[in-house]
Scaffold this motif. Structure first.
Motif: not given
Length: 54
Positions: A38, A43, A46
């Protein structure tokens, strides 16, 4: 994500515990790995973006 990684390190493909004795270490390693990913911009999921104007 960290829990899934720690589980993969503790159990084999047949869901039998690996005889390593590093249950705590696997959780620490998984947490550190997720933190590094991270921090580098990965990611995992989302969130839906809010509609414009809200």
């Amino acid at each position: 994500m960290a829990d899934a990684l720690a589980y993969a390190m503790r159990f084999d493909e047949r869901d039998k515990a690996r005889r390593t004795g590093i249950e705590y270490a696997s959780q620490l390693a998984a947490d550190q790995f997720v933190r590094q990913l991270t921090a580098n911009g990965l990611v995992f999921m989302r969130r839906r973006s809010a509609p414009a104007g809200r």
